[in-house]
Design a protein around this motif. Sequence first.
Motif, PDB file in Angstrom:
ATOM      1  N   ILE A   1      -5.678   8.043   0.672  1.00 37.73           N
ATOM      2  CA  ILE A   1      -5.430   9.466   0.919  1.00 37.73           C
ATOM      3  C   ILE A   1      -5.999   9.789   2.288  1.00 37.73           C
ATOM      4  CG2 ILE A   1      -5.662  11.798  -0.029  1.00 37.73           C
ATOM      5  CD1 ILE A   1      -6.926  10.245  -2.556  1.00 37.73           C
ATOM      6  N   LEU A   2      -5.155  10.236   3.221  1.00 35.87           N
ATOM      7  CA  LEU A   2      -5.604  10.475   4.592  1.00 35.87           C
ATOM      8  C   LEU A   2      -5.406  11.924   5.012  1.00 35.87           C
ATOM      9  CD1 LEU A   2      -4.369   7.390   6.678  1.00 35.87           C
ATOM     10  CD2 LEU A   2      -6.667   7.860   5.819  1.00 35.87           C
ATOM     11  N   ASP A   3      -6.420  12.469   5.684  1.00 38.08           N
ATOM     12  CA  ASP A   3      -6.327  13.782   6.320  1.00 38.08           C
ATOM     13  C   ASP A   3      -6.106  13.554   7.808  1.00 38.08           C
ATOM     14  OD1 ASP A   3      -6.662  16.423   7.248  1.00 38.08           O
ATOM     15  OD2 ASP A   3      -8.826  16.129   7.443  1.00 38.08           O
ATOM     16  N   PRO A   4      -4.995  14.032   8.369  1.00 40.33           N
ATOM     17  CA  PRO A   4      -4.711  13.804   9.790  1.00 40.33           C
ATOM     18  C   PRO A   4      -5.526  14.679  10.735  1.00 40.33           C
ATOM     19  CG  PRO A   4      -2.992  15.148   8.819  1.00 40.33           C
ATOM     20  CD  PRO A   4      -3.907  14.740   7.684  1.00 40.33           C
TER      21      PRO A   4
ATOM     22  N   ALA B   1       0.817  -1.213   0.000  1.00 39.29           N
ATOM     23  CA  ALA B   1       0.000   0.000   0.000  1.00 39.29           C
ATOM     24  C   ALA B   1       0.851   1.263   0.000  1.00 39.29           C
ATOM     25  CB  ALA B   1      -0.929   0.016   1.213  1.00 39.29           C
ATOM     26  N   ILE B   2       0.249   2.325  -0.551  1.00 36.38           N
ATOM     27  CA  ILE B   2       0.789   3.684  -0.479  1.00 36.38           C
ATOM     28  C   ILE B   2      -0.244   4.531   0.240  1.00 36.38           C
ATOM     29  CG2 ILE B   2       1.468   5.744  -1.785  1.00 36.38           C
ATOM     30  CD1 ILE B   2       2.220   3.846  -4.113  1.00 36.38           C
ATOM     31  N   VAL B   3       0.191   5.282   1.236  1.00 37.15           N
ATOM     32  CA  VAL B   3      -0.681   6.223   1.941  1.00 37.15           C
ATOM     33  C   VAL B   3      -0.118   7.620   1.745  1.00 37.15           C
ATOM     34  CG1 VAL B   3      -1.519   7.002   4.180  1.00 37.15           C
ATOM     35  CG2 VAL B   3      -1.475   4.565   3.661  1.00 37.15           C
ATOM     36  N   ASN B   4      -0.912   8.493   1.147  1.00 39.47           N
ATOM     37  CA  ASN B   4      -0.509   9.878   0.936  1.00 39.47           C
ATOM     38  C   ASN B   4      -1.237  10.777   1.930  1.00 39.47           C
ATOM     39  OD1 ASN B   4       1.237   9.347  -1.220  1.00 39.47           O
ATOM     40  ND2 ASN B   4      -0.443   9.370  -2.699  1.00 39.47           N
ATOM     41  N   ILE B   5      -0.471  11.567   2.676  1.00 35.08           N
ATOM     42  CA  ILE B   5      -1.054  12.461   3.680  1.00 35.08           C
ATOM     43  C   ILE B   5      -1.492  13.759   3.013  1.00 35.08           C
ATOM     44  CG2 ILE B   5      -0.689  13.677   5.842  1.00 35.08           C
ATOM     45  CD1 ILE B   5      -0.746  10.604   6.071  1.00 35.08           C
ATOM     46  N   SER B   6      -2.792  14.008   3.051  1.00 37.33           N
ATOM     47  CA  SER B   6      -3.374  15.191   2.420  1.00 37.33           C
ATOM     48  C   SER B   6      -4.006  16.078   3.498  1.00 37.33           C
ATOM     49  CB  SER B   6      -4.404  14.752   1.365  1.00 37.33           C
ATOM     50  OG  SER B   6      -4.881  15.863   0.640  1.00 37.33           O
ATOM     51  N   THR B   7      -5.055  16.798   3.143  1.00 37.99           N
ATOM     52  CA  THR B   7      -5.710  17.698   4.089  1.00 37.99           C
ATOM     53  C   THR B   7      -7.113  18.025   3.604  1.00 37.99           C
ATOM     54  OG1 THR B   7      -5.683  19.941   5.030  1.00 37.99           O
ATOM     55  CG2 THR B   7      -4.612  19.653   2.912  1.00 37.99           C
TER      56      THR B   7
ATOM     57  N   LYS C   1     -11.596   0.441  -0.714  1.00 40.84           N
ATOM     58  CA  LYS C   1     -11.318   1.814  -0.289  1.00 40.84           C
ATOM     59  C   LYS C   1     -10.161   2.443  -1.058  1.00 40.84           C
ATOM     60  CE  LYS C   1     -14.324   2.402   3.075  1.00 40.84           C
ATOM     61  NZ  LYS C   1     -15.366   3.469   3.013  1.00 40.84           N
ATOM     62  N   THR C   2      -9.566   1.720  -1.978  1.00 40.39           N
ATOM     63  CA  THR C   2      -8.440   2.293  -2.708  1.00 40.39           C
ATOM     64  C   THR C   2      -8.890   3.508  -3.506  1.00 40.39           C
ATOM     65  OG1 THR C   2      -6.530   1.780  -4.110  1.00 40.39           O
ATOM     66  CG2 THR C   2      -8.644   0.892  -4.822  1.00 40.39           C
ATOM     67  N   GLY C   3      -8.063   4.566  -3.467  1.00 41.06           N
ATOM     68  CA  GLY C   3      -8.376   5.789  -4.188  1.00 41.06           C
ATOM     69  C   GLY C   3      -9.374   6.693  -3.502  1.00 41.06           C
ATOM     70  N   THR C   4      -9.728   6.402  -2.262  1.00 43.56           N
ATOM     71  CA  THR C   4     -10.693   7.242  -1.544  1.00 43.56           C
ATOM     72  C   THR C   4      -9.974   8.236  -0.636  1.00 43.56           C
ATOM     73  OG1 THR C   4     -10.937   5.523   0.159  1.00 43.56           O
ATOM     74  CG2 THR C   4     -12.572   5.577  -1.609  1.00 43.56           C
ATOM     75  N   PHE C   5     -10.648   9.338  -0.352  1.00 46.74           N
ATOM     76  CA  PHE C   5     -10.139  10.436   0.472  1.00 46.74           C
ATOM     77  C   PHE C   5     -10.784  10.298   1.843  1.00 46.74           C
ATOM     78  CE2 PHE C   5     -10.088  15.406   0.704  1.00 46.74           C
ATOM     79  CZ  PHE C   5      -9.008  15.364   1.571  1.00 46.74           C
ATOM     80  N   LEU C   6      -9.977   9.960   2.860  1.00 42.56           N
ATOM     81  CA  LEU C   6     -10.506   9.610   4.166  1.00 42.56           C
ATOM     82  C   LEU C   6     -10.006  10.531   5.268  1.00 42.56           C
ATOM     83  CD1 LEU C   6      -9.988   5.732   3.982  1.00 42.56           C
ATOM     84  CD2 LEU C   6     -12.081   7.003   3.451  1.00 42.56           C
ATOM     85  N   ASN C   7     -10.850  10.742   6.264  1.00 39.80           N
ATOM     86  CA  ASN C   7     -10.480  11.457   7.467  1.00 39.80           C
ATOM     87  C   ASN C   7      -9.675  10.525   8.381  1.00 39.80           C
ATOM     88  OD1 ASN C   7     -10.417  13.684   9.098  1.00 39.80           O
ATOM     89  ND2 ASN C   7     -12.446  13.393   9.967  1.00 39.80           N
TER      90      ASN C   7
ATOM     91  N   SER D   1      -0.265  12.568  18.732  1.00 41.78           N
ATOM     92  CA  SER D   1      -0.320  11.149  19.082  1.00 41.78           C
ATOM     93  C   SER D   1      -1.704  10.567  18.827  1.00 41.78           C
ATOM     94  CB  SER D   1       0.072  10.948  20.550  1.00 41.78           C
ATOM     95  OG  SER D   1      -0.766  11.709  21.406  1.00 41.78           O
ATOM     96  N   ASP D   2      -2.750  11.341  19.107  1.00 45.36           N
ATOM     97  CA  ASP D   2      -4.119  10.889  18.889  1.00 45.36           C
ATOM     98  C   ASP D   2      -4.405  10.749  17.398  1.00 45.36           C
ATOM     99  OD1 ASP D   2      -6.784  10.185  19.402  1.00 45.36           O
ATOM    100  OD2 ASP D   2      -7.443  12.270  19.437  1.00 45.36           O
ATOM    101  N   SER D   3      -3.986  11.749  16.618  1.00 49.39           N
ATOM    102  CA  SER D   3      -4.202  11.715  15.180  1.00 49.39           C
ATOM    103  C   SER D   3      -3.540  10.495  14.546  1.00 49.39           C
ATOM    104  CB  SER D   3      -3.656  12.991  14.533  1.00 49.39           C
ATOM    105  OG  SER D   3      -3.639  12.892  13.128  1.00 49.39           O
ATOM    106  N   VAL D   4      -2.281  10.265  14.876  1.00 55.13           N
ATOM    107  CA  VAL D   4      -1.538   9.157  14.272  1.00 55.13           C
ATOM    108  C   VAL D   4      -2.101   7.811  14.716  1.00 55.13           C
ATOM    109  CG1 VAL D   4       0.709   8.011  14.198  1.00 55.13           C
ATOM    110  CG2 VAL D   4       0.559  10.483  13.893  1.00 55.13           C
ATOM    111  N   ALA D   5      -2.477   7.688  15.974  1.00 56.17           N
ATOM    112  CA  ALA D   5      -3.060   6.434  16.459  1.00 56.17           C
ATOM    113  C   ALA D   5      -4.322   6.098  15.669  1.00 56.17           C
ATOM    114  CB  ALA D   5      -3.369   6.534  17.943  1.00 56.17           C
ATOM    115  N   ARG D   6      -5.134   7.112  15.403  1.00 51.64           N
ATOM    116  CA  ARG D   6      -6.368   6.884  14.650  1.00 51.64           C
ATOM    117  C   ARG D   6      -6.071   6.538  13.196  1.00 51.64           C
ATOM    118  NH1 ARG D   6     -11.134  11.014  16.556  1.00 51.64           N
ATOM    119  NH2 ARG D   6     -10.806  10.898  18.804  1.00 51.64           N
ATOM    120  N   MET D   7      -5.074   7.213  12.602  1.00 55.02           N
ATOM    121  CA  MET D   7      -4.729   6.916  11.213  1.00 55.02           C
ATOM    122  C   MET D   7      -4.158   5.511  11.065  1.00 55.02           C
ATOM    123  SD  MET D   7      -3.328  10.397   9.382  1.00 55.02           S
ATOM    124  CE  MET D   7      -2.088  10.842  10.609  1.00 55.02           C
ATOM    125  N   ILE D   8      -3.349   5.078  12.024  1.00 52.89           N
ATOM    126  CA  ILE D   8      -2.817   3.717  11.966  1.00 52.89           C
ATOM    127  C   ILE D   8      -3.955   2.700  12.040  1.00 52.89           C
ATOM    128  CG2 ILE D   8      -1.468   1.988  13.235  1.00 52.89           C
ATOM    129  CD1 ILE D   8       0.545   4.166  13.881  1.00 52.89           C
TER     130      ILE D   8
END
Length: 248
Positions: free
Chosen positions: A197-200, A148-154, A234-240, A217-224
Amino acid sequence: MYVKSLLITGANRGIGLEFVKQFLKLPQSPQWVFAACRNPEKATDLKTLGETYPNLRIKQLEVTDRESIKDLVTSVTSDLGEEGLTLLINNAGCLKRLQLNDVTQEEMLESFQINSVAPLCISQAFVPVLKKSSLQSPGDGGYGYRAAIVNISTLTASITDNVTGGNYDSRTSKAALNMISKSLSVDLKPGRILVSILDPGWVKTELGGAGAKMEVSDSVARMIKVIQGLTMDKTGTFLNYDGKTLPW
């Protein structure tokens, strides 16, 4: 899905550093954690972690330099040996918060180079290493993908959500990253490589500023948690950071 090996860019501070810390502390931590940053010799927090975790490797990377990317691929591949890379997290980025009166061609182009072009070029360079992992994996555990590739967006990259204007550098360059990620998801799906694509969220980091609401720490724990639960649909989706789908 078990992350056997991962590479994180922009790993010397903020969200990138926290990703390194939390992946290393997982009950079943990766065999290899590659932490890439511009100046490894100044990355004191990473060096301290390296004294405790022998599976951490600190790598040099200038994200806008083609030769630096090539050198990183060579170095990571050498460490992995016959293994492939399971997860690439493109986290490195810049934020200038340019308003209309502040915009210059030079600063806008720099933002696109760092936030859009660099993640694309890094992903492109590591596709063979990710494919190697995908081909070697005995199964996908029902997730539908093997690398997988995870790109950090906003969220500020969302055109639908933009009701305040401004932030021309971040909004546009991260919106471009979202489109790049979508195209990657289509191109890499046949090889069973997922792209997310993840928004932290608004996080208390140097870039996030003093007014941010969430601890890193909370943001990263949730993203993991989101990353661990991703499936190929879910590939190619923009997620919170909590896994909710965000508007384009």
